[in-house]
Write a protein that holds these residues in place. Structure first.
Motif, short mmCIF file in Angstrom:
data_model
loop_
_atom_site.label_atom_id
_atom_site.label_comp_id
_atom_site.label_asym_id
_atom_site.label_seq_id
_atom_site.Cartn_x
_atom_site.Cartn_y
_atom_site.Cartn_z
N PRO A 24 1.32 2.43 9.34
CA PRO A 24 0.70 3.54 10.09
C PRO A 24 -0.52 4.07 9.34
O PRO A 24 -0.44 4.35 8.14
CB PRO A 24 1.82 4.59 10.15
N ALA A 25 -1.64 4.20 10.03
CA ALA A 25 -2.88 4.59 9.36
C ALA A 25 -3.79 5.36 10.30
O ALA A 25 -3.59 5.40 11.52
CB ALA A 25 -3.59 3.35 8.82
N TYR A 26 -4.84 5.96 9.70
CA TYR A 26 -5.80 6.78 10.45
C TYR A 26 -7.21 6.50 9.95
O TYR A 26 -7.41 6.06 8.81
CB TYR A 26 -5.50 8.28 10.28
N ILE A 27 -8.18 6.80 10.80
CA ILE A 27 -9.60 6.73 10.44
C ILE A 27 -10.17 8.14 10.51
O ILE A 27 -9.89 8.89 11.44
CB ILE A 27 -10.37 5.81 11.40
N ARG A 28 -10.96 8.50 9.51
CA ARG A 28 -11.65 9.80 9.49
C ARG A 28 -13.15 9.58 9.35
O ARG A 28 -13.59 8.51 8.90
CB ARG A 28 -11.14 10.67 8.33
N PRO A 29 -13.97 10.58 9.68
CA PRO A 29 -15.41 10.44 9.45
C PRO A 29 -15.69 10.32 7.95
O PRO A 29 -14.94 10.83 7.12
CB PRO A 29 -15.98 11.75 10.00
N ALA A 30 -16.78 9.65 7.62
CA ALA A 30 -17.18 9.57 6.21
C ALA A 30 -17.31 10.98 5.64
O ALA A 30 -17.92 11.84 6.26
CB ALA A 30 -18.50 8.82 6.09
N PRO A 31 -16.70 11.25 4.48
CA PRO A 31 -16.64 12.63 3.98
C PRO A 31 -17.94 13.11 3.38
O PRO A 31 -18.76 12.33 2.89
CB PRO A 31 -15.55 12.55 2.91
N ASP A 32 -18.12 14.42 3.41
CA ASP A 32 -19.22 15.08 2.73
C ASP A 32 -18.73 15.52 1.35
O ASP A 32 -17.53 15.47 1.05
CB ASP A 32 -19.68 16.30 3.54
N THR B 142 -5.68 -8.85 1.71
CA THR B 142 -6.90 -9.01 2.48
C THR B 142 -7.73 -7.76 2.36
O THR B 142 -7.29 -6.76 1.78
CB THR B 142 -6.58 -9.32 3.95
N THR B 143 -8.95 -7.80 2.91
CA THR B 143 -9.85 -6.64 2.85
C THR B 143 -10.09 -6.10 4.24
O THR B 143 -10.46 -6.85 5.16
CB THR B 143 -11.20 -7.02 2.20
N LEU B 144 -9.88 -4.80 4.40
CA LEU B 144 -10.09 -4.11 5.67
C LEU B 144 -11.47 -3.47 5.69
O LEU B 144 -11.86 -2.77 4.75
CB LEU B 144 -9.03 -3.03 5.86
N SER B 145 -12.21 -3.71 6.77
CA SER B 145 -13.51 -3.05 6.99
C SER B 145 -13.41 -2.21 8.26
O SER B 145 -12.88 -2.65 9.27
CB SER B 145 -14.63 -4.08 7.15
N VAL B 146 -13.95 -0.97 8.17
CA VAL B 146 -13.91 -0.05 9.30
C VAL B 146 -15.34 0.19 9.78
O VAL B 146 -16.19 0.63 9.00
CB VAL B 146 -13.26 1.30 8.90
N VAL C 59 0.73 -7.22 1.09
CA VAL C 59 2.14 -7.25 1.44
C VAL C 59 2.89 -8.16 0.48
O VAL C 59 2.32 -9.10 -0.09
CB VAL C 59 2.39 -7.75 2.89
N GLN C 60 4.17 -7.85 0.29
CA GLN C 60 5.07 -8.72 -0.44
C GLN C 60 5.78 -9.61 0.58
O GLN C 60 6.38 -9.11 1.53
CB GLN C 60 6.10 -7.89 -1.21
N ASN D 228 0.85 -1.20 0.00
CA ASN D 228 0.00 0.00 0.00
C ASN D 228 0.87 1.24 0.00
O ASN D 228 1.89 1.31 0.71
CB ASN D 228 -0.90 0.01 1.24
N HIS D 229 0.46 2.24 -0.78
CA HIS D 229 1.22 3.49 -0.82
C HIS D 229 1.18 4.14 0.56
O HIS D 229 0.12 4.21 1.19
CB HIS D 229 0.64 4.43 -1.87
N ALA D 230 2.32 4.62 1.01
CA ALA D 230 2.41 5.18 2.37
C ALA D 230 1.47 6.36 2.57
O ALA D 230 1.02 6.62 3.69
CB ALA D 230 3.85 5.61 2.65
#
Length: 406
Positions: free
Chosen positions: A132-140, A102-106, A65-66, A47-49
């Motif tokens: 390293p990652a973050y979660i944000r609210p669903a965008p408008d 794999t598939t990520l669900s939030v 991942v490789q 995944n792109h950083a």
């Protein structure tokens, strides 16, 4: 007595020395290093950083991942994924061609901010890689924030603003106005006469484009209580409410500070004063703060929208909340952040700026891009064709359509 020939003696001595290891031809280089131990596995996220911000409620995020072992594909070693908050499915995958996905669900109710994503595998060694990652609210949807600092007596500019907006009724447009007799951003106490041309222009704009909100321009002087005091700013707010009332929906606080120490002494009392102000087109009044950069996170709680970038198109392409210690932006919806970009000379530059704002990593929902340059970027609208292409780009981005041609 037998006499040994000198040549025979020398040949015999040479043979003796060679047999004892005394040859001068023996190599003196160090022995080669031992090969690495067999069976060592390594992992690397593909995944792109920069694609590391995920929306609440999103269910189709791919993680890959490789996996390598001894320099080749590790297709016989399971890779185990995990995420918190969130779930991955499947959790254990045998790579194919060295790649495990794999598939990520939030969850919709997942906490915003930092999240943990890992991939691990075990062979002779055990290795764990973190993404390293973050979660944000669903965008408008994207909205437009126009710094319309040109005079309402400039009929051509206001006609272009109005007709352009009318062409894209689905795009929400927010316009910052400066009355001719309050161009400094301060309206002193006492008798004040509203800018009648501006009142007429606002009425025409809102009639043509009901999805428009109007903000009165207010200078804050950075909250330093220098040439512009807190009293000056409060008075300006009250004068707008009294004389423009329902024509405006809120206030644009220009020159907002970024330091936390000015919050209690200046911006909290100002925020309370605005919240108590009545008679506007929107109740309570909407507030846009413009520090022009990422301020202390506590400012986000004092306004509806923060302009976290105000500058050139070139510099905007390298602006990043994560490298600016501003990952707090992911705690709010994209509509809580705005950008105003100038010197986007071409239509392609404009589209690139809108595309960057739309990235989850930027989490920016209010946008404005112009071809005007740094000398006076907000004193006029961009060229008419450019302005309409900009609105069309925002509209197409919101609807997932192809972008308009330039």
């Amino acid at each position: 007595m037998r006499t040994t020939h000198p040549l025979a003696f020398l040949l015999a001595m040479s043979a003796t020395l060679a047999g004892c290891g005394g040859s001068t031809d023996k190599s003196t280089s160090a022995p080669p290093p031992p090969p690495p131990p067999p069976g060592v596995v390594s992992l690397q996220f593909l995944n792109h950083a920069h694609a590391n911000v995920f929306d609440q409620g999103s269910t189709t995020n791919t993680l890959s991942v490789q996996a390598t072992r001894d320099g080749g594909n590790a297709d016989s070693i399971p890779v185990i994924f995990s995420a918190a908050p969130g779930t991955v499915s499947p959790t254990s995958i045998l790579p194919k061609g060295g790649v495990a996905s794999t598939t990520l669900s939030v969850p919709v109710a997942a906490a915003t901010g930092a999240m943990s994503i890992t991939a691990s595998a075990t062979a002779t060694n055990k290795v764990t890689q973190t993404f390293p990652a973050y979660i944000r609210p669903a965008p408008d949807r994207l909205q437009v924030l126009v710094p319309a600092y040109f005079s309402a007596s400039n009929a051509a500019a206001w006609t272009a603003l109005t007709t352009g907006a009318q062409s894209y009724p689905d795009v929400k447009i927010n316009v910052v106005v400066k009355p001719d007799n309050a161009a400094s951003g301060i309206i002193p106490a006492g008798t004040y006469t509203p800018d009648s041309a501006l009142v007429t222009a606002i009425d025409a704009l809102k009639a043509a484009h009901p999805n428009t909100k109007v903000f009165g321009y207010v200078a804050t002087g950075g909250g330093t209580n220098g040439t512009i005091s807190l009293t000056d700013v409060k008075t300006t707010i009250s004068q707008y409410a009294t004389h423009y009332n329902t024509k405006i929906d809120g206030f644009y606080l220009d020159g907002m500070a970024v330091e936390r120490n000015l919050i209690a002494s200046f911006y909290q009392p100002l925020s309370a004063h605005i919240a108590a102000t009545t008679g506007l087109g929107t109740t309570p009044p909407l507030v846009v703060g413009n520090p022009g950069a990422y301020p202390h996170k506590d400012y986000a709680g004092l306004v509806n929208v923060l302009v976290t970038y105000n500058g050139s198109a070139t510099n905007y392409q390298t602006t990043d909340p994560q490298t600016s210690s501003a990952s707090w932006v992911y705690d709010g919806q994209n509509a809580a952040q705005a950008m105003q970009v100038h010197t986007a000379s071409t239509c392609s530059d404009m589209k690139a700026a809108v595309a960057r704002a739309h990235l989850p990593r930027m989490n920016t929902g209010w946008v404005f891009v112009t071809d005007q340059t740094i000398s006076a970027p907000w004193s006029a609208l961009p060229a008419t064709a450019y302005w309409k292409s900009f609105l069309g780009t925002v509209d197409a981005t919101n609807k997932g359509n192809s972008l308009p041609t330039c």
